[in-house]
Design a protein around this motif. Structure first.
Motif, PDB file in Angstrom:
ATOM      1  N   GLU A 143       0.813  -1.210   0.000  1.00 50.50           N
ATOM      2  CA  GLU A 143       0.000   0.000   0.000  1.00 50.50           C
ATOM      3  C   GLU A 143       0.849   1.264   0.000  1.00 50.50           C
ATOM      4  OE1 GLU A 143       1.029  -1.992   2.570  1.00 50.50           O
ATOM      5  OE2 GLU A 143      -0.832  -2.124   3.704  1.00 50.50           O
ATOM      6  N   MET A 144       0.320   2.335  -0.598  1.00 49.43           N
ATOM      7  CA  MET A 144       1.062   3.597  -0.690  1.00 49.43           C
ATOM      8  C   MET A 144       1.152   4.288   0.663  1.00 49.43           C
ATOM      9  SD  MET A 144       2.267   4.467  -3.706  1.00 49.43           S
ATOM     10  CE  MET A 144       2.200   6.234  -3.991  1.00 49.43           C
ATOM     11  N   ARG A 145       0.073   4.277   1.444  1.00 48.50           N
ATOM     12  CA  ARG A 145       0.108   4.916   2.761  1.00 48.50           C
ATOM     13  C   ARG A 145      -0.821   4.198   3.713  1.00 48.50           C
ATOM     14  NH1 ARG A 145      -1.916   8.291  -1.011  1.00 48.50           N
ATOM     15  NH2 ARG A 145      -0.015   9.509  -1.111  1.00 48.50           N
ATOM     16  N   GLY A 146      -0.570   4.414   5.014  1.00 45.97           N
ATOM     17  CA  GLY A 146      -1.461   3.870   6.026  1.00 45.97           C
ATOM     18  C   GLY A 146      -1.091   2.481   6.496  1.00 45.97           C
ATOM     19  N   GLY A 147      -0.193   1.800   5.795  1.00 48.70           N
ATOM     20  CA  GLY A 147       0.195   0.461   6.218  1.00 48.70           C
ATOM     21  C   GLY A 147       1.267   0.512   7.295  1.00 48.70           C
ATOM     22  N   THR A 148       1.742  -0.662   7.700  1.00 49.21           N
ATOM     23  CA  THR A 148       2.831  -0.675   8.661  1.00 49.21           C
ATOM     24  C   THR A 148       4.152  -0.535   7.906  1.00 49.21           C
ATOM     25  OG1 THR A 148       2.934  -3.064   8.538  1.00 49.21           O
ATOM     26  CG2 THR A 148       1.621  -2.128  10.311  1.00 49.21           C
ATOM     27  N   ALA A 149       5.137   0.023   8.571  1.00 49.52           N
ATOM     28  CA  ALA A 149       6.446   0.193   7.952  1.00 49.52           C
ATOM     29  C   ALA A 149       7.501  -0.091   9.001  1.00 49.52           C
ATOM     30  CB  ALA A 149       6.606   1.617   7.430  1.00 49.52           C
ATOM     31  N   ASN A 150       8.557  -0.738   8.605  1.00 45.08           N
ATOM     32  CA  ASN A 150       9.694  -0.815   9.519  1.00 45.08           C
ATOM     33  C   ASN A 150      10.974  -0.852   8.717  1.00 45.08           C
ATOM     34  OD1 ASN A 150      10.989  -3.575   9.372  1.00 45.08           O
ATOM     35  ND2 ASN A 150       8.857  -4.182   9.697  1.00 45.08           N
ATOM     36  N   CYS A 151      12.061  -0.507   9.385  1.00 42.44           N
ATOM     37  CA  CYS A 151      13.363  -0.648   8.740  1.00 42.44           C
ATOM     38  C   CYS A 151      14.369  -1.121   9.771  1.00 42.44           C
ATOM     39  CB  CYS A 151      13.820   0.652   8.083  1.00 42.44           C
ATOM     40  SG  CYS A 151      14.146   1.995   9.215  1.00 42.44           S
ATOM     41  N   THR A 152      15.385  -1.809   9.278  1.00 43.93           N
ATOM     42  CA  THR A 152      16.465  -2.285  10.135  1.00 43.93           C
ATOM     43  C   THR A 152      17.760  -1.602   9.700  1.00 43.93           C
ATOM     44  OG1 THR A 152      15.398  -4.430  10.387  1.00 43.93           O
ATOM     45  CG2 THR A 152      17.744  -4.317  10.926  1.00 43.93           C
ATOM     46  N   VAL A 153      18.480  -1.058  10.657  1.00 38.10           N
ATOM     47  CA  VAL A 153      19.784  -0.454  10.397  1.00 38.10           C
ATOM     48  C   VAL A 153      20.824  -1.282  11.147  1.00 38.10           C
ATOM     49  CG1 VAL A 153      21.223   1.607  10.667  1.00 38.10           C
ATOM     50  CG2 VAL A 153      18.781   1.841  10.137  1.00 38.10           C
ATOM     51  N   VAL A 154      21.836  -1.749  10.422  1.00 38.84           N
ATOM     52  CA  VAL A 154      22.938  -2.475  11.063  1.00 38.84           C
ATOM     53  C   VAL A 154      24.187  -1.606  10.945  1.00 38.84           C
ATOM     54  CG1 VAL A 154      24.356  -4.564  11.058  1.00 38.84           C
ATOM     55  CG2 VAL A 154      21.929  -4.710  10.463  1.00 38.84           C
ATOM     56  N   ILE A 155      24.847  -1.397  12.072  1.00 36.70           N
ATOM     57  CA  ILE A 155      26.062  -0.570  12.104  1.00 36.70           C
ATOM     58  C   ILE A 155      27.203  -1.440  12.623  1.00 36.70           C
ATOM     59  CG2 ILE A 155      27.146   1.483  13.113  1.00 36.70           C
ATOM     60  CD1 ILE A 155      24.287   2.648  13.417  1.00 36.70           C
ATOM     61  N   SER A 156      28.320  -1.427  11.902  1.00 41.32           N
ATOM     62  CA  SER A 156      29.419  -2.336  12.257  1.00 41.32           C
ATOM     63  C   SER A 156      30.757  -1.727  11.874  1.00 41.32           C
ATOM     64  CB  SER A 156      29.228  -3.672  11.537  1.00 41.32           C
ATOM     65  OG  SER A 156      30.311  -4.533  11.803  1.00 41.32           O
ATOM     66  N   ASP A 157      31.828  -2.359  12.387  1.00 39.23           N
ATOM     67  CA  ASP A 157      33.167  -1.929  12.017  1.00 39.23           C
ATOM     68  C   ASP A 157      33.717  -2.748  10.854  1.00 39.23           C
ATOM     69  OD1 ASP A 157      33.279  -0.003  14.019  1.00 39.23           O
ATOM     70  OD2 ASP A 157      33.868  -1.499  15.501  1.00 39.23           O
ATOM     71  N   GLU A 158      33.026  -3.820  10.480  1.00 39.53           N
ATOM     72  CA  GLU A 158      33.531  -4.658   9.386  1.00 39.53           C
ATOM     73  C   GLU A 158      32.418  -4.946   8.396  1.00 39.53           C
ATOM     74  OE1 GLU A 158      34.804  -8.477  10.863  1.00 39.53           O
ATOM     75  OE2 GLU A 158      32.848  -8.939  11.674  1.00 39.53           O
ATOM     76  N   GLU A 159      32.762  -5.572   7.269  1.00 35.16           N
ATOM     77  CA  GLU A 159      31.787  -5.945   6.232  1.00 35.16           C
ATOM     78  C   GLU A 159      30.568  -6.586   6.885  1.00 35.16           C
ATOM     79  OE1 GLU A 159      33.406  -8.642   3.301  1.00 35.16           O
ATOM     80  OE2 GLU A 159      31.423  -9.064   2.444  1.00 35.16           O
ATOM     81  N   ILE A 160      29.402  -6.065   6.583  1.00 36.71           N
ATOM     82  CA  ILE A 160      28.182  -6.541   7.230  1.00 36.71           C
ATOM     83  C   ILE A 160      27.643  -7.754   6.493  1.00 36.71           C
ATOM     84  CG2 ILE A 160      25.777  -5.947   7.783  1.00 36.71           C
ATOM     85  CD1 ILE A 160      26.787  -3.047   8.231  1.00 36.71           C
ATOM     86  N   GLY A 161      27.360  -8.794   7.251  1.00 36.47           N
ATOM     87  CA  GLY A 161      26.724  -9.971   6.659  1.00 36.47           C
ATOM     88  C   GLY A 161      25.251  -9.675   6.475  1.00 36.47           C
ATOM     89  N   SER A 162      24.440 -10.261   7.313  1.00 32.54           N
ATOM     90  CA  SER A 162      22.988 -10.122   7.144  1.00 32.54           C
ATOM     91  C   SER A 162      22.511  -8.704   7.464  1.00 32.54           C
ATOM     92  CB  SER A 162      22.274 -11.104   8.067  1.00 32.54           C
ATOM     93  OG  SER A 162      20.885 -10.965   7.896  1.00 32.54           O
ATOM     94  N   PRO A 163      21.666  -8.147   6.593  1.00 33.09           N
ATOM     95  CA  PRO A 163      21.072  -6.842   6.895  1.00 33.09           C
ATOM     96  C   PRO A 163      19.832  -6.952   7.787  1.00 33.09           C
ATOM     97  CG  PRO A 163      20.412  -7.540   4.705  1.00 33.09           C
ATOM     98  CD  PRO A 163      21.304  -8.633   5.252  1.00 33.09           C
ATOM     99  N   VAL A 164      19.421  -8.173   8.086  1.00 31.79           N
ATOM    100  CA  VAL A 164      18.277  -8.384   8.993  1.00 31.79           C
ATOM    101  C   VAL A 164      18.674  -9.393  10.063  1.00 31.79           C
ATOM    102  CG1 VAL A 164      16.399  -7.811   7.400  1.00 31.79           C
ATOM    103  CG2 VAL A 164      17.366 -10.103   7.377  1.00 31.79           C
ATOM    104  N   VAL A 165      18.143  -9.213  11.258  1.00 26.70           N
ATOM    105  CA  VAL A 165      18.415 -10.155  12.340  1.00 26.70           C
ATOM    106  C   VAL A 165      17.121 -10.454  13.076  1.00 26.70           C
ATOM    107  CG1 VAL A 165      20.825  -9.496  12.716  1.00 26.70           C
ATOM    108  CG2 VAL A 165      19.021  -8.285  13.933  1.00 26.70           C
ATOM    109  N   ARG A 166      17.071 -11.607  13.727  1.00 26.32           N
ATOM    110  CA  ARG A 166      15.853 -11.954  14.458  1.00 26.32           C
ATOM    111  C   ARG A 166      15.738 -11.124  15.744  1.00 26.32           C
ATOM    112  NH1 ARG A 166      12.922 -16.591  14.022  1.00 26.32           N
ATOM    113  NH2 ARG A 166      14.670 -17.741  13.156  1.00 26.32           N
ATOM    114  N   ASN A 167      16.882 -10.893  16.402  1.00 25.94           N
ATOM    115  CA  ASN A 167      16.862 -10.231  17.706  1.00 25.94           C
ATOM    116  C   ASN A 167      17.725  -8.975  17.699  1.00 25.94           C
ATOM    117  OD1 ASN A 167      17.003 -13.566  18.601  1.00 25.94           O
ATOM    118  ND2 ASN A 167      15.235 -12.322  19.120  1.00 25.94           N
ATOM    119  N   PRO A 168      17.184  -7.855  17.220  1.00 27.34           N
ATOM    120  CA  PRO A 168      17.968  -6.621  17.188  1.00 27.34           C
ATOM    121  C   PRO A 168      18.305  -6.122  18.595  1.00 27.34           C
ATOM    122  CG  PRO A 168      15.705  -6.214  16.488  1.00 27.34           C
ATOM    123  CD  PRO A 168      15.846  -7.693  16.662  1.00 27.34           C
ATOM    124  N   LYS A 169      19.435  -5.437  18.671  1.00 28.27           N
ATOM    125  CA  LYS A 169      19.910  -4.917  19.956  1.00 28.27           C
ATOM    126  C   LYS A 169      19.001  -3.778  20.441  1.00 28.27           C
ATOM    127  CE  LYS A 169      23.179  -4.187  23.130  1.00 28.27           C
ATOM    128  NZ  LYS A 169      23.294  -5.132  24.250  1.00 28.27           N
TER     129      LYS A 169
END
Lengths: 188, 375
Positions: free
Chosen positions: A44-70
């Motif tokens: 949907e264009m608007r009104g739906g749910t939205a989320n984003c995950t940001v991963v910050i690291s000192d080295e090459e990032i593997g997965s951009p999504v995790v089950r248990n974010p900090k």
């Protein structure tokens, strides 16, 4: 293993969920970190749910999504119901009290129940609620200083929005101040 | 160029522009649409051709026609749209003209959904279109790779008069990462000696995929197959992590490959000697490297965001010598690192016997994955 921090921001469309994550990602980039930003939303264009995950690291990032974010920011009740159970133990949960009529249940987290809409309205624009919540998060999460977010806003906000920089700074500071005085620390 | 925070779809679009793209033809479909949208603004700005066709079938045939002029041309789409393009791709292969296609894969089969998937492996890597031809298939796992492989796709397509496909998934298309764009290349001013751009003053040239005489068609097929052997010999690309002393190996491409990297690091932190092979060219496929690895490691785990489409190629390379294990998520689900971490433990502690069917074993245990996942 190097240090990696994952932050999930969730709410409904229009609350600035994706933008808050992007500002965080810009701040990480400008601080010389590796970073990924990945959205998830319905068709949907608007009104739906939205989320984003940001991963910050000192080295090459593997997965951009995790089950248990900090760390998790939830800006409405459905997002609290969905994401409170998945925050990593000892992590940080920032919940928008303006739209959430219950206290978070987890005792093992840093909990910040913040009236982000009201604080944003006091500053003069309810759309600042995402920056209020982001300020609250960064006060409790040693990944980047609030100052880095301010610098990222100054560096990356489009010209037409630059007049909003001072109120965004204010929103970040008010959120951080609230968290520093009101956060509930984990019961160990 | 400084590193910027770039979204995969628009980064691939700008990379194509800088690689000298002269004409883009496409039709919108999520999760690829930002690419087309970016082109709709950027190409006219530079005085180059952008055309939104009436369908994917039309778009790929416009690409076909434009490619015959020797221009750098491309299209982009997502899974159901790419299915529609298969006939055109076969014609392009049969005509031996260079074309670049970007497929930002989504959940299927059918209309499916708009979530990231790797369910197009078979239709992209193993044909889809009719006849004997092989596209070059490049699978990025980061935004930077998406940029670099888009540029490479143009160079390889032209070098071999072949189809080069960048097969990304919805994660790569939608995510933002710091990345560096290449400098803008000048547009070409000279065109190849096979291109059809008007025959005034010279002998006419004919480009076609029709060879009515089967003997001629066989000669053409032979030429394609010989050219493919050259591509196999020269254009293999893959990336290795922690494989030097590895006793176990995980194999995964694109997003599944980078999620596996997180799991492999976690397993290494526990002292498990596990490494990762991430194919970057899916076609040509790193059979020889996997053949070597099968002599080194005790077991392998293949991880995909489909029901084991690359698994068959790994089986072909490892030839039942070692324990081969499989874990996949389907329908638009991206696995979390902890799932792959658990599968690494399963491979180490309860490896499947060599020669057994990894897909059957995975399916037998999959009901519990569906039950506990909670997504």
């Amino acid at each position: 293993m190097s240090k990696q921090t994952e932050i999930l921001i969730a709410g409904f469309g229009g609350q600035g969920v994706l933008f808050a994550g992007q500002v965080l990602a810009y701040a990480a980039l400008d601080s010389g970190k590796e970073v990924t930003w990945i959205p998830s939303y319905g068709p949907e264009m608007r009104g739906g749910t939205a989320n984003c995950t940001v991963v910050i690291s000192d080295e090459e990032i593997g997965s951009p999504v995790v089950r248990n974010p900090k760390a998790v920011i939830v800006l409405n009740l459905p997002s609290l119901d969905k994401y409170e159970p998945v925050v990593a133990p000892g992590g940080v949960l920032v919940a928008n009290a303006s739209l959430i009529n219950r206290a978070p249940q987890r005792q093992d987290l840093v909990n910040v129940l913040i009236p982000a809409n009201e604080i944003a309205e006091e500053i003069g624009d309810r759309r600042l609620l995402n920056m209020v919540a982001l300020g609250a998060l960064l006060a409790m999460l040693p990944v980047l200083p609030v100052e880095a977010i301010k610098e990222a806003l100054a560096a990356h906000l489009p010209e037409r929005h630059r007049r909003l920089l001072p109120v965004n700074y204010q929103a970040l500071d008010r959120g951080a101040q609230f968290a520093l005085s009101q956060a509930r620390l984990p019961v160990v | 160029m400084p590193r910027e925070l770039l979204k995969g779809n628009t980064a691939m679009a700008e990379a194509a522009v800088r690689a000298g793209l002269e004409a883009y033809f496409g039709y919108p479909i999520t999760p690829q649409t930002e690419l087309l949208e970016y082109m709709s603004k950027r190409m006219p700005e530079l005085g180059r051709a952008f055309l939104q066709a009436e369908s994917e079938v039309a778009a790929i045939n416009m690409v076909y026609g434009a490619a015959c002029t020797g221009a750098r041309v491309m299209s982009s789409s997502s899974s159901p749209g790419v299915s529609l393009m298969m006939e055109g791709l076969s014609y392009i292969a049969g005509t031996e003209v260079p074309v670049v296609l970007i497929d930002v894969v989504r959940g299927g089969p059918g209309l499916g959904n708009i979530a990231p998937s790797q369910g197009d492996y078979n239709q992209i890597v193993h044909g889809g279109g009719h006849g004997d031809y092989h596209p070059i298939v490049l699978a990025p796992s980061t935004v930077q790779e998406a940029i670099d492989l888009t540029v490479l796709a143009f160079d390889l397509a032209e070098k071999y008069r072949a189809i080069a496909i960048v097969m990304a998934d919805g994660n790569i298309g939608q995510m933002m990462e710091p990345a560096e764009l290449p400098p803008m290349r000048p547009l070409r001013t000279e065109y190849p000696d096979w291109s059809t751009r008007g025959a005034e003053g010279r002998e006419r040239r004919i480009l076609s995929s029709i060879y009515i005489d089967p003997k001629e068609e066989e000669v053409m097929n032979y030429r394609l197959m010989q050219r493919w052997r050259t591509i196999e010999a020269n254009e293999l690309r893959f990336k290795e992590y922690f494989l030097e002393d590895a006793e176990y190996a995980v194999v995964g491409f694109g997003t599944a490959g980078r999620v596996a990297l997180s799991a492999v690091r976690a397993a290494r932190a526990e002292g498990l000697k596990v490494g990762l092979l991430r194919p970057i060219t899916l076609s040509p496929f790193p059979y020889a490297r996997l053949d070597e690895l099968a002599e080194q490691v005790k077991a392998m785990l293949v991880v995909e965001m489909n029901a084991g489409q690359m698994l068959g190629d790994v089986q072909r390379a490892t030839k039942e010598r070692i324990s081969l294990n499989f874990y996949g998520r389907m329908g638009g689900i991206t696995p979390f690192p902890d799932e792959i971490h658990a599968e690494i433990h399963r491979m180490v502690e309860q490896p499947l016997p060599p020669g057994s069917d990894p897909r059957a074993a995975w399916l037998d245990s999959f009901a519990s994955v569906l039950h506990v996942d909670g997504r």
